[in-house]
Design an enzyme around this catalytic site. Structure first.
Site, PDB file in Angstrom:
ATOM      1  N   ASP A   5      -4.536  -5.974  -7.811  1.00 52.77           N
ATOM      2  CA  ASP A   5      -4.747  -5.367  -6.497  1.00 52.77           C
ATOM      3  C   ASP A   5      -5.054  -3.896  -6.757  1.00 52.77           C
ATOM      4  O   ASP A   5      -4.925  -3.408  -7.895  1.00 52.77           O
ATOM      5  CB  ASP A   5      -3.502  -5.542  -5.630  1.00 52.77           C
ATOM      6  CG  ASP A   5      -3.830  -5.525  -4.132  1.00 52.77           C
ATOM      7  OD1 ASP A   5      -4.920  -5.034  -3.771  1.00 52.77           O
ATOM      8  OD2 ASP A   5      -3.005  -5.986  -3.331  1.00 52.77           O
ATOM      9  N   HIS A  56       0.837  -1.203   0.000  1.00 52.16           N
ATOM     10  CA  HIS A  56       0.000   0.000   0.000  1.00 52.16           C
ATOM     11  C   HIS A  56       0.871   1.252   0.000  1.00 52.16           C
ATOM     12  O   HIS A  56       0.438   2.317  -0.435  1.00 52.16           O
ATOM     13  CB  HIS A  56      -0.910   0.032   1.234  1.00 52.16           C
ATOM     14  CG  HIS A  56      -1.974  -1.017   1.235  1.00 52.16           C
ATOM     15  ND1 HIS A  56      -1.739  -2.320   1.620  1.00 52.16           N
ATOM     16  CD2 HIS A  56      -3.289  -0.960   0.886  1.00 52.16           C
ATOM     17  CE1 HIS A  56      -2.863  -3.014   1.519  1.00 52.16           C
ATOM     18  NE2 HIS A  56      -3.824  -2.211   1.071  1.00 52.16           N
TER      19      HIS A  56
END
Length: 985
Positions: A298, A224
């Site tokens: 993702d 992230h």
């Protein structure tokens, strides 16, 4: 001829379709109809609409109207085909989803991250245990059921894709983003659990997603925030990280999420995200592994992809390529089907349109992915879309069956990793002095309260270590609970340096059981475990987790779990000491033992009716079945002034329950040893009775209330002044002295020698004129005299030493004022006939009060939990908590009605069900059942055939005994009837 040709063409089409759909996990039950729908929809779409189907954009149900309008614009203008919901609430999400679905002709595919349930993203929804906790469980059917129930929640909320399970193999304890989200470090265990979870989800009609391909388990960075590197060789990745995917794909996995990782052994371009790599997505996932389901990137907003920069033509100059849709296009060309959470979906769609017009994206390539998306939509029923129903939504997402499953999961997961000298489960409670110390930054109060259900446990606190060590000198067993936040799986799990110092010193000087309510990697911090005798890994600091762990510590449930990861040098993966339960009471939900919670809850209305109509100020109520307490509630207050609510730790005067809780077990023990027999006669047991009219009365007849003894003698009445009707100074003083040392109440002390007078009165009393069943207290006055003479101790000491301490019945005692605060003792009456004051902390029964509060027939105080322990011990034929108190045949001998043919229902000491229409029970339970009731409103009953224990404690005599409305309105037996009606299996 034309007809034959048509059949031939249809056959060829079906063969072609079959070949195309082999191992296709998106195939529906009716593939012909599905293909027809997919082709029809695809053929009706413009190029832009086709491209839009490839995007799943993020939306928050707790977002503002502006954001919602942006999404509506994307649906209408850019024709996006899917949504991924993030933070918010279930009702808001359902309403928003219905609104958004109404804006498009082709229903939107909806996804969510619900790895441990919808609560991963939504408030007011259910949280199941983390994957790491599930990884400790041996029974994969429980994991499959977890997936199933999460899938049911998803489906109820209109979610078609659950981005779970995580099948990353967490071989790096320092992994900042996976950790608890992984099933562990063992390839086979992760695969087994991942497969079970996947099957569960998909059995609910929701599509599963294995992530994060090709494996995010051994990274020390969070994708992230940056691009993590996986430095393993291709061979290692193929044999370990890809292993779960191979298995799940063969078993029908619907989709895969490709991670943003730097994997040099699989992608030669330095710093090139795996999600953009054609070799990883197409060559490995699609071709080598043969995956034909949907492939999601993702989130493309994650820094691991969004911050990707490429080298210029000169090989040196770099440029960011994220914001203009280039990242999305690269991901698509690499082989991904769905671009998840594009940073700018509008620009990305435009970029795809441009690529299509330039031939970079072919119609064939576009059709390949779009038709997969449409197949998924058909498979989840979007060909017949209907809005989400709002009625009962919250209840449907928070079901009793979810609690039942959670309970089972935790019971099977908790792991005993060290058990030196078999310290666990704790037993021989009469020898234990237990202290509890809380470490960590979260609460452990639930754990402590549950520990206290088994024995006396003191919470020890100190500001300084040396003060703590001094306080602990009074204890021989110290339970250290390490409690860390259960809010999410990423919360800090580590001991502080100070906590480690304290733990080592506590362990150096004490016998310690360490119970860790945190990620198992917390144990890796321990430099030594030599001085810690027992270590329990409880994984999560949830309410149920704390309750079940306490139950395991005392052996009420078995130890079954195995560590899913290695924790430092001491405990390798798979560590787990197994032990069986000790047959102590455990605590849980009715459904786990074949009872219906809803039906059982009807008890509440009856109890409230009793309290509200002033039949008793308060009630403690407990029901156990199959060794598990499934109902334990309090009603009302100590008195009608409503100042003190009834609490679990409050003790009640149990009145005549004393007969089976104190006197009877001592008699049973002596009978089993041969010291006495049921045929022993009073004249032989007590010389004072020799030559009396009671000389030949046997124990058997006396304890069956079939000995012609008077029901009751008001001993106190003879000690009152004949004029004032108050205690005669001949027998009493207001202050204690050597001669007047029997405390009736704190302002009334009786003459010592009157104890002999009580026995003399009994000896000289006439027998009833004929032999028939007549309930009497007198046998227990007589037996108290015998037992105290036999042991040369008071009955209070005998019961503590031989039963209560070892049972962990630390709330059960005579003379409770000596042990408990008055605020924890329920008063019984405002006496205006003998003691002339409020009876609070002293026995209500006058005869027992004249014996210093210790009677064979009355005097015991207890709470419902302790009474249940003793009744459960009887129910288990004399066995409880790993200790045998009686042989099976002894309990059977005393639980037998010997005079039923003479219309006497009684056993030896125990009351039994009625022989006719009326009696002590609801008339709806077995004749093998047994129990007793008490004058203050108490009731205890056990049924071997249905394995039920029922306890009702009350103080219906407060403020005055008066009419027994509990009995008149059959409150206790009506509750008993409701208990039996709640049995479902």
């Amino acid at each position: 001829m034309r007809y034959v040709a048509l059949i031939y063409l249809c056959t060829c089409f079906q063969i072609s379709l079959a070949q195309d759909l082999v191992n296709n996990p998106l195939l529906s039950e009716d593939p012909i109809a599905q293909q027809k729908w997919v082709d029809s929809i695809y053929g009706s779409l413009s190029t832009k609409e086709k491209i839009g189907q490839l995007f799943m954009v993020q939306i928050f149900s707790n977002g503002d109207g502006l954001k919602k309008q942006e999404i509506i614009n994307l649906i209408k203008n850019d024709k996006i085909g899917g949504l991924i919901y993030s933070k918010g609430g279930p009702i808001r999400q359902a309403r928003l989803n219905n609104e958004l679905q109404a804006t498009t002709n082709i229903p939107l595919l909806v996804g969510m991250d619900a790895e441990w349930g919808l609560s991963m993203r939504l408030d007011s929804t259910y949280a199941f245990p983390w994957n790491m906790t599930l990884g400790a469980i041996s029974d994969t059917k429980l994991v499959e059921q977890t997936g199933r129930q999460i899938g049911e929640h998803c489906k109820r909320l209109g979610v078609h894709f659950n981005f779970a399970p995580v099948v990353d193999i967490n071989t790096n304890p320092k992994n900042p983003i996976i950790g608890n989200r992984s099933f562990g470090e063992d390839r086979d265990n992760v695969t087994e659990k991942g497969l079970a979870f996947m099957k569960g989800i998909q059995s609910a009609g929701v599509l599963a997603n294995a992530k994060h391909f090709p494996g995010h388990g051994d990274t020390e960075a969070d994708s992230h925030k940056t691009l993590p590197t996986v430095s393993f060789s291709e061979k290692r990745i193929d044999s370990v990280e890809l292993y779960p995917y191979r298995t799940l794909i063969k078993e029908g996995l619907s989709s895969v999420m490709v991670a943003h990782l730097n994997v040099p052994s699989l992608e030669s371009r330095r710093g090139f995200p795996s999600s953009l790599s054609k070799h990883i997505v197409t060559d490995i996932l699609k071709d080598e592994l043969g995956f034909k389901g949907l492939i999601f990137t993702d989130a493309l907003t994650m820094k691991g992809a969004a911050d990707y920069v490429s080298k210029g033509i000169d090989g040196v100059t770099t440029k960011s390529i994220s914001m203009g849709g280039e990242i999305d296009l690269m991901a698509f060309l690499a082989g991904n089907d769905v671009m998840l959470m594009s940073e700018n979906p509008g620009k990305a769609v435009a970029k795809f349109m441009e690529a299509f017009s330039e031939g970079l994206i072919t119609e064939e390539r576009l059709a390949h992915s779009v038709k997969k998306v449409l197949m998924a939509k058909y498979k989840v029923g979007l060909n017949n879309y209907s809005p989400i129903g709002l009625y009962n939504l919250h209840e449907d997402l928070n079901r009793l069956k979810d609690d039942v499953l959670y309970e089972a999961l935790i019971e099977n997961a908790i792991t005993v990793v060290k058990n030196e000298k078999s310290i666990l489960p704790l037993r021989d409670l009469e020898t234990k002095k237990v202290a509890y110390i809380s470490l960590g930054d979260d609460k452990g109060s639930v754990f402590l309260d549950e520990l206290k259900k088994y024995t006396k446990v003191h919470h020890i606190k100190a500001d300084k270590l040396d003060e703590l060590i001094i306080k602990l000198q009074n204890y021989n067993t110290v339970i250290v609970g390490f409690h860390k936040s259960n809010a999410n799986p990423w919360k800090n799990f580590e001991f502080s340096d100070k906590e480690l110092v304290w733990l080592y010193e506590i362990a150096r000087t004490n016998t310690v059981v360490l119970d860790v309510f945190a990620r198992p990697y917390a144990l890796s911090q321990l430099a030594s475990v030599d001085n810690i005798e027992g270590i329990v890994m409880s994984y999560q600091n949830s309410v149920i987790g704390q309750q079940k762990s306490a139950q395991l510590v005392f052996g009420a449930i078995a130890a079954k779990g195995k560590l899913p990861v290695s924790t430092g040098p001491f405990f390798p993966v798979g560590t787990g000491k197994i032990y069986n339960e000790l047959s102590s009471l455990s605590y849980g939900l009715p459904e786990t033992v074949g009872m219906d919670s809803k039906l059982l809850s009807r008890i509440d209305s009856v109890a409230n009716h009793a309290v509200n109509n002033k039949m008793t100020p308060g009630i403690q109520l407990l029901v156990a079945r199959k060794g598990k307490v499934i109902y334990n509630k309090n009603f009302g207050y100590h008195t009608y002034s409503k100042k003190n609510k009834v609490d679990f730790d409050d003790v009640y005067d149990v009145a005549s329950l004393t007969k089976i809780l104190a006197t009877l077990p001592i008699v049973m023990e002596l009978e089993e040893k041969g010291s006495i027999s049921l045929n022993s006669k009073l004249g032989k047991l007590l010389p004072a009775y020799k030559g009396s009219n009671k000389e030949n009365i046997t124990l058997k007849k006396m304890l069956s209330h079939y000995a012609q003894l008077k029901p009751w003698i008001p001993f106190y009445y003879a000690t009152l002044d004949s004029v004032t009707k108050k205690p005669d100074p001949k027998y009493y003083r207001s202050k204690r002295s050597k001669e007047f040392n029997v405390e009736v109440i704190n302002t009334l002390f009786m003459r010592n020698d009157y104890q002999d007078s009580i026995q003399k009165i009994i000896i000289e009393t006439d027998l009833l004129s004929r032999l028939r069943y007549r309930y009497s207290d007198l046998p227990y006055y007589i037996l108290k005299s015998y037992l105290e003479g036999f042991y040369d101790k008071s009955l209070s000491e005998i019961t503590q030493d031989r039963f209560y301490k070892s049972l962990g019945a630390n709330y059960t005692t005579y003379n409770p004022r000596e042990k408990f605060s008055l605020k924890d003792i329920v008063p019984t009456e405002v006496d205006n006939y003998y003691r002339y004051k409020k009876v609070h902390g002293y026995v209500h029964d006058m005869g027992a009060a004249m014996q210093g509060g210790v009677g064979g027939h009355a005097g015991v105080f207890s709470n419902a939990n302790d009474v249940a322990k003793i009744m459960q011990m009887y129910l288990q034929k004399g066995f409880y908590g790993g200790k045998r108190y009686f042989k099976n045949e002894t309990v059977d001998k005393f639980n037998t009605c010997y005079y039923c043919d003479s219309d006497n229902r009684r056993g030896i000491g125990f009351d039994k069900p009625q022989l006719g229409e009326e009696g002590p029970t609801c008339g709806c339970l077995s004749m093998t059942s047994f129990g007793h009731s008490g004058f203050t409103g108490t009731y205890a009953w056990a049924d071997p055939e249905e394995d039920i224990v029922y306890i009702f404690l009350a103080n219906r005599t407060y403020p005055e005994a008066g009419k027994n409305l509990l009995l008149r309105e059959n409150i206790r037996t009506e509750i008993q009837r409701l208990i039996y009606e709640a049995i479902i299996e």
